[in-house]
Design a protein around this motif. Structure first.
Motif, short mmCIF file in Angstrom:
data_model
loop_
_atom_site.label_atom_id
_atom_site.label_comp_id
_atom_site.label_asym_id
_atom_site.label_seq_id
_atom_site.Cartn_x
_atom_site.Cartn_y
_atom_site.Cartn_z
N GLU A 52 0.84 -1.19 0.00
CA GLU A 52 0.00 0.00 0.00
C GLU A 52 0.88 1.25 0.00
OE1 GLU A 52 -3.93 -1.04 2.51
OE2 GLU A 52 -2.12 -0.79 3.71
N ALA A 53 0.33 2.34 -0.49
CA ALA A 53 1.00 3.64 -0.37
C ALA A 53 0.77 4.15 1.06
CB ALA A 53 0.44 4.62 -1.39
N GLU A 54 1.66 5.03 1.51
CA GLU A 54 1.54 5.57 2.86
C GLU A 54 1.83 7.06 2.86
OE1 GLU A 54 3.44 4.92 7.35
OE2 GLU A 54 4.26 3.83 5.66
N TRP A 55 0.91 7.82 3.46
CA TRP A 55 1.10 9.25 3.70
C TRP A 55 1.27 9.39 5.20
CZ3 TRP A 55 -1.38 12.97 6.62
CH2 TRP A 55 -1.10 14.31 6.30
N HIS A 83 4.85 11.35 1.48
CA HIS A 83 4.04 10.33 0.81
C HIS A 83 4.98 9.32 0.19
CE1 HIS A 83 1.45 8.50 -2.36
NE2 HIS A 83 0.66 8.45 -1.31
N PRO A 85 5.12 5.94 -2.08
CA PRO A 85 4.36 5.05 -2.97
C PRO A 85 4.47 3.60 -2.50
CG PRO A 85 5.89 6.45 -4.22
CD PRO A 85 6.22 6.62 -2.76
N ALA A 86 3.57 2.79 -2.96
CA ALA A 86 3.62 1.36 -2.66
C ALA A 86 4.99 0.81 -3.07
CB ALA A 86 2.51 0.62 -3.39
N HIS A 87 5.53 -0.07 -2.28
CA HIS A 87 6.81 -0.75 -2.51
C HIS A 87 8.01 0.19 -2.52
CE1 HIS A 87 4.80 -4.55 -2.97
NE2 HIS A 87 3.99 -4.01 -3.85
N CYS A 88 7.86 1.38 -1.97
CA CYS A 88 8.98 2.30 -1.80
C CYS A 88 9.75 1.84 -0.55
CB CYS A 88 8.49 3.73 -1.63
SG CYS A 88 9.80 4.92 -1.33
N HIS A 107 -2.55 4.76 5.34
CA HIS A 107 -2.20 3.73 4.38
C HIS A 107 -3.39 3.61 3.42
CE1 HIS A 107 1.05 2.35 7.09
NE2 HIS A 107 0.19 2.71 8.03
N ALA A 110 -2.89 1.48 -3.64
CA ALA A 110 -1.97 2.15 -4.55
C ALA A 110 -2.68 2.66 -5.81
CB ALA A 110 -0.85 1.20 -4.94
#
Length: 111
Positions: A52-55, A83, A85-88, A107, A110
């Motif tokens: 998932e993306a996360e801020w 912020h 991105p997913a899989h960062c 969360h 994406a």
């Protein structure tokens, strides 16, 4: 359906041996949590790799995030947000040991 409410800075635990993750709101594709850090950091060599993306917003304290492939550390103070991105691939380099660092993490899917 009833409204939900709270205070992000209420009952902040100081001096906890582990980071504390508290869910605030969960819906399909969305997860909001309060994270309280008291000098914790990611283990050496460990990288978060979330689908998932996360801020994330640092509400109090201070911290630094390392992002794989980027030089140095992203030092954060209250009010700073990031912020991811997913899989960062990222890791917490350090958090303030003198006071709790309170994070608001969102969360989300994406897409």
């Amino acid at each position: 359906m009833q409204p939900e409410y709270g205070n992000l800075l209420a009952d902040v635990p100081a001096g906890a041996a582990q980071e504390i993750f508290e869910p605030l709101l969960e819906r399909p594709g969305l997860h909001i949590e309060r994270i309280v850090s008291n000098g914790q950091a990611s283990p050496e060599g460990f990288w978060y790799d979330s689908p998932e993306a996360e801020w994330v917003l640092l509400v109090s304290g201070s911290a630094a995030i390392e992002i794989e492939g980027q030089p140095g550390q992203h030092v954060m103070k209250p009010g700073d947000w990031l912020h991811l991105p997913a899989h960062c691939h990222h890791r917490v380099a350090w958090t303030d040991a003198a006071q709790p660092s309170v994070w608001l993490a969102v969360h989300h899917s994406a897409a």
